[in-house]
Enzyme design. Structure first.
Site: not given
Ligand code: NAD
Length: 364
Positions: A124, A193, A226, A250
């Site tokens: 972002y 991640k 994940d 988000d």
């Protein structure tokens, strides 16, 4: 003494839910002076920009804002006026409690998770390179020359830069641990991640681990994002406080809103060092604007968070209990909590019912 609060009614359903939540806040007996300000579509019409400087000045002056959802007008140079507000005021912590109230139709009846989302960095950052532009070609050249491994970069590529800093991570991690400590929480889980995104999420993980070492009283774990999604759906009760970079924050906050019964009951706040803006997770739901239809409880619960932030803990408890009683009774709730109501209960009736509960004051 009355608290000076900047109030932004917003667009779409914003003015209706803001009015309902303001009425309930006033019914707690805490005194407010509402300093009215406009941003989004409504400000574009009045001031020719969706984010006028006077709004930023008003929020800085008062230190606290209560905000309805806003719509970002197209063609104004803003990707998102909400993202711009968070960046300009450096509201780096997105705080999103996800709690199930008895009576809300939801997959998990007793959830109570706090999401702490980094609000200013990551994908972002707004640093993007459009396909087939000189800038994109120059970037491709730079990347291609840098190492032969990048020879496969296609010329018809667009780029969005994922930027995560040590300082940005340190302050959000500290925020999450300080919040946990101040609110009797036991565990912080960091989503990332880092196995693939070694220099962005890898840095996020390294710095968060370092911050965790200073909080021996709080358990810490890291979870690949994940796996986090799967564990949240299978057994969300194992989580307490989650701290996440912007993009995952988000997604995960919307996922958790789904776990607790939907956007109608998902509150939030955006917090910086001396400024806090309280707003629901949901958007302006334009198709329902002016229909007295949507659930004002998400913004009301953001109001409960605002009362706690102001130090009005007792009023916050009463307001939360009044909302919870209305939910539990199931008579005066909107379509999202009880689709079978005919005729449907509207936004303003929900406010009336919560105010009635506050007046009765029976919170045994
Ligand atoms: P949305 O949250 O506005 O609405 C999606 C759907 O969720 C609605 O159609 C409705 O079915 C349901 N919903 C939302 N709020 C509800 C409530 N209080 N009670 C019951 N049901 C509710 O999301 P969207 O349609 O993706 O976005 C609409 C606009 O809102 C866009 O312009 C977007 O940019 C903006 N937006 C603003 C904010 C903000 O101001 N913080 C946040 C998200 C989206």
């Amino acid at each position: 003494m009355a608290y000076n609060i900047t109030v932004i009614p917003g667009d779409g359903v914003g003015p209706e839910v803001a009015e309902a939540a303001k009425r309930v806040l006033e019914a707690t007996g805490v005194a407010f002076h509402w300093d009215l300000a406009y941003m989004g579509d409504s400000a574009q019409d009045m001031f020719g920009t969706p984010l006028p400087d006077y709004v930023l000045e008003a929020i800085k002056r008062n230190g606290v804002a209560f905000k309805g959802p806003v719509t970002t007008p197209v063609g104004t140079g803003f990707r998102s006026v909400n993202v711009a507000l968070r960046k300009k005021l450096d509201l780096y912590a997105g705080l999103r409690p996800c709690k199930t109230y008895p009576g809300v139709p939801s997959l998990y009846p007793a959830l109570d998770i706090i999401i702490v989302r980094e609000n200013t960095e990551d994908l972002y950052s707004g640093i993007e390179f459009e396909k087939d532009t000189e800038e994109a070609y120059r970037l491709i050249e730079l990347l291609t020359n840098k190492t032969h491994k990048n020879e496969r970069i296609r010329r018809d590529s667009g780029f969005s830069i994922k930027m995560i800093s040590e300082e940005g991570t340190r302050r959000i991690a500290k925020f999450a641990f300080d919040y946990a400590r101040a609110n009797g929480r036991k565990k912080v889980s960091a989503g990332h991640k880092a196995n693939i995104l070694k220099f962005s999420d890898g840095l996020f993980l390294e710095v968060t681990r370092d911050v965790a070492r200073g909080y021996h009283d709080i358990e810490f774990e890291d979870v690949i994002v994940d796996t986090l999604c799967m564990r949240l759906v299978l057994n969300p009760g194992q989580f307490d406080v989650l701290v996440l970079p912007n993009l995952y924050g988000d997604f995960i906050s919307e996922l958790c809103a789904g776990l607790i019964g939907g956007l109608g009951v998902a509150p939030g706040a955006n917090i910086g060092d001396n400024i806090a803006v309280f707003e629901a997770t949901h958007g302006s739901a334009p198709k329902y604007a002016g229909k007295n239809k949507v659930n004002p409880m998400a913004l009301m619960l953001s109001g409960v968070m605002m009362l706690r932030h102001l130090g009005e803990r007792e009023a916050a408890e009463r307001m939360e209990k009044a909302i919870a009683q209305v939910v539990a009774e199931g008579k005066n709730v909107t379509y999202d909590l009880k689709p079978s109501h005919n005729p449907p209960v509207g936004t303003s009736q929900v406010a009336d019912a919560v105010i009635q509960k506050l007046r009765e004051g029976d919170f045994a």
